[in-house]
Design an enzyme around this catalytic site. Structure first.
Site, PDB file in Angstrom:
ATOM      1  N   GLU A 150      -6.363  14.973  -1.813  1.00  0.00           N
ATOM      2  CA  GLU A 150      -5.991  14.644  -0.444  1.00  0.00           C
ATOM      3  C   GLU A 150      -4.473  14.603  -0.319  1.00  0.00           C
ATOM      4  O   GLU A 150      -3.773  14.159  -1.225  1.00  0.00           O
ATOM      5  CB  GLU A 150      -6.595  13.301  -0.037  1.00  0.00           C
ATOM      6  CG  GLU A 150      -8.096  13.413   0.105  1.00  0.00           C
ATOM      7  CD  GLU A 150      -8.749  12.185   0.725  1.00  0.00           C
ATOM      8  OE1 GLU A 150      -9.629  12.363   1.568  1.00  0.00           O
ATOM      9  OE2 GLU A 150      -8.378  11.065   0.365  1.00  0.00           O
ATOM     10  N   CYS A 164       3.029  13.274   2.049  1.00  0.00           N
ATOM     11  CA  CYS A 164       2.719  12.482   0.857  1.00  0.00           C
ATOM     12  C   CYS A 164       1.927  13.362  -0.110  1.00  0.00           C
ATOM     13  O   CYS A 164       0.785  13.730   0.161  1.00  0.00           O
ATOM     14  CB  CYS A 164       1.914  11.254   1.294  1.00  0.00           C
ATOM     15  SG  CYS A 164       1.536  10.160  -0.067  1.00  0.00           S
ATOM     16  N   CYS A 224      -6.659   9.315 -10.775  1.00  0.00           N
ATOM     17  CA  CYS A 224      -5.516   8.639 -11.402  1.00  0.00           C
ATOM     18  C   CYS A 224      -6.006   7.769 -12.554  1.00  0.00           C
ATOM     19  O   CYS A 224      -6.968   7.013 -12.392  1.00  0.00           O
ATOM     20  CB  CYS A 224      -4.790   7.774 -10.370  1.00  0.00           C
ATOM     21  SG  CYS A 224      -3.347   6.949 -11.080  1.00  0.00           S
ATOM     22  N   CYS A 280      -5.152   0.941 -10.819  1.00  0.00           N
ATOM     23  CA  CYS A 280      -4.676  -0.287 -10.161  1.00  0.00           C
ATOM     24  C   CYS A 280      -5.871  -0.937  -9.453  1.00  0.00           C
ATOM     25  O   CYS A 280      -6.701  -0.244  -8.848  1.00  0.00           O
ATOM     26  CB  CYS A 280      -3.576   0.026  -9.162  1.00  0.00           C
ATOM     27  SG  CYS A 280      -2.089   0.657  -9.969  1.00  0.00           S
ATOM     28  N   CYS A 326      -6.700  -0.096  -5.655  1.00  0.00           N
ATOM     29  CA  CYS A 326      -6.505   1.271  -5.181  1.00  0.00           C
ATOM     30  C   CYS A 326      -7.776   2.100  -5.258  1.00  0.00           C
ATOM     31  O   CYS A 326      -8.432   2.163  -6.297  1.00  0.00           O
ATOM     32  CB  CYS A 326      -5.400   1.925  -6.008  1.00  0.00           C
ATOM     33  SG  CYS A 326      -5.168   3.664  -5.618  1.00  0.00           S
ATOM     34  N   CYS A 371      -1.688   3.985   2.334  1.00  0.00           N
ATOM     35  CA  CYS A 371      -1.394   3.780   0.923  1.00  0.00           C
ATOM     36  C   CYS A 371      -2.570   3.150   0.182  1.00  0.00           C
ATOM     37  O   CYS A 371      -3.126   2.148   0.627  1.00  0.00           O
ATOM     38  CB  CYS A 371      -0.203   2.839   0.856  1.00  0.00           C
ATOM     39  SG  CYS A 371       0.772   3.133  -0.567  1.00  0.00           S
TER      40      CYS A 371
END
Ligand code: SF4
Length: 356
Positions: free
Chosen positions: A95, A112, A119, A123, A126, A348
């Site tokens: 994305e 972005c 990932c 985190c 996230c 975010c």
């Protein structure tokens, strides 16, 4: 179209394209012509490169490829933010988000970029991290996100503005410094005056604290901005929120930031996601002031965008302002990030692609 045995031209810089042309028995300047078609005109079909001889266009079509990622879907937020779902050559999906900038919202956009499929940092708050990690992106797939987004924006908005994307932030899916070489190669393509020609000061790389990458960036001759995703002012809490902290605790991270400041003389920005009842108490504010004040850095507060599958909550507006005032009174330079794209899960920490 089977592209496996073809030479990927996207990702080559001008010199590499010139060398490639020499290799296939063509004059060097053909490389410059093709470079402009790819990076200035967002063209990926050789047949559309009208100043290239027909025979060479046919030859390139059989032996080479320019794989600009395909936009499969886009969602548009009520605030004008757009989220593109893109497909890569191996059918992996990522994305990419474009956010309207400035006063006349909608005339210029910030892009972005994602640097990995998924990932590995995981985190706690996230959505990307919770979706797992699949692979690093290549530089051509990162610069391809720029070209594909620009092409799409120009088409959808019927605007023939080559500068429609004025800023780039490496803050999408992934930890950029776990893919350092490819990320930096893509930065050099973005800033090349003969190609895309984006101003260096309009580029930000955001890391969750990959210390080796921060030190390497300090050695590059680049004027881009470094942002650090801090999110907690002590090791105990940061170990839980940003697991990379267990490898590089705050002491090491701050030492790397000081090294970066010494080398580059450039201010860094600390990003701080605000999680209700987790990291925004008065004590947290004191710890943050003590740690960041000597560095003359900027703090960017990001009120959390909730993700359905995760337990964290967004703090009330009162709590956001309270924490902001504590930091300002403590002498920090603070901004609160305006929320964009929350209604389409483009904000975010909300990027997430289900694997096929
Ligand atoms: S916040 Fe960034 S580094 Fe952390 S899991 Fe999400 S994408 Fe990865």
């Amino acid at each position: 179209m089977n592209t496996i045995n073809r030479t990927q031209l996207l990702g080559m810089n001008c010199k590499q394209l010139e060398d490639y042309m020499l290799q296939i028995g063509q004059p060097r300047y053909r490389g410059r012509q093709i470079y402009k078609w790819i990076y200035q005109k967002d063209i990926s079909s050789f047949y559309e490169m009208s100043d290239i001889p027909k025979e060479l266009r046919r030859q390139l079509d059989e032996t080479a490829v320019v794989s600009i990622p395909r936009v499969l879907k886009q969602r548009v937020s009520k605030d004008g933010t757009r989220k593109f779902l893109m497909e890569l050559e191996d059918r992996k999906r990522i994305e990419t988000v474009v956010i309207p900038q400035g006063e006349g919202r909608g005339s210029r956009y910030s892009l972005c970029i994602s640097t990995q499929v998924g990932c590995p940092i995981s985190c706690a708050f996230c959505a990307t991290g919770s979706s797992g990690y699949h692979r690093n992106l290549q530089s051509h797939e990162m610069v391809g996100q720029f070209l594909s987004s620009r092409r799409e924006l120009k088409k959808r908005l019927k605007k023939n503005d080559d500068n429609i994307i004025s800023n780039v932030v490496y803050m999408g899916m992934g930890e950029p410094f776990l893919n350092y070489d490819q990320v930096i190669a893509s930065v050099y393509l973005l800033i090349d005056p003969q190609g895309i020609n984006l101003g260096q000061r309009h580029i930000t790389i955001s890391t969750s604290g990959e210390v080796k990458g921060i030190k390497r960036l300090a050695e590059e001759d680049l004027q881009i901005t470094l942002a650090i995703s801090l999110h907690a002012p002590n090791d105990q809490l940061r170990d839980q929120l940003v697991p990379l902290n267990r490898k590089y605790p705050l002491g090491q991270l701050m030492e790397a930031v000081e090294y970066y400041l010494d080398k580059t003389n450039r201010r860094v920005t600390f990003e701080y996601i605000m999680l209700d009842d987790v990291n925004i108490s008065r004590e947290h504010a004191h710890e943050l002031i003590k740690m960041v004040k000597p560095l003359l850095a900027n703090i960017n507060l990001i009120p959390y965008n909730e993700v359905e599958t995760l337990p964290f909550k967004r703090p009330s507006s009162n709590k956001v302002w309270q924490f902001y005032h504590w930091l300002v009174e403590g002498g920090l330079n603070v901004t609160i990030r305006e929320e964009r794209g929350g209604d389409i899960e483009a904000a975010c920490g909300q990027l997430y692609v289900k694997e096929r």
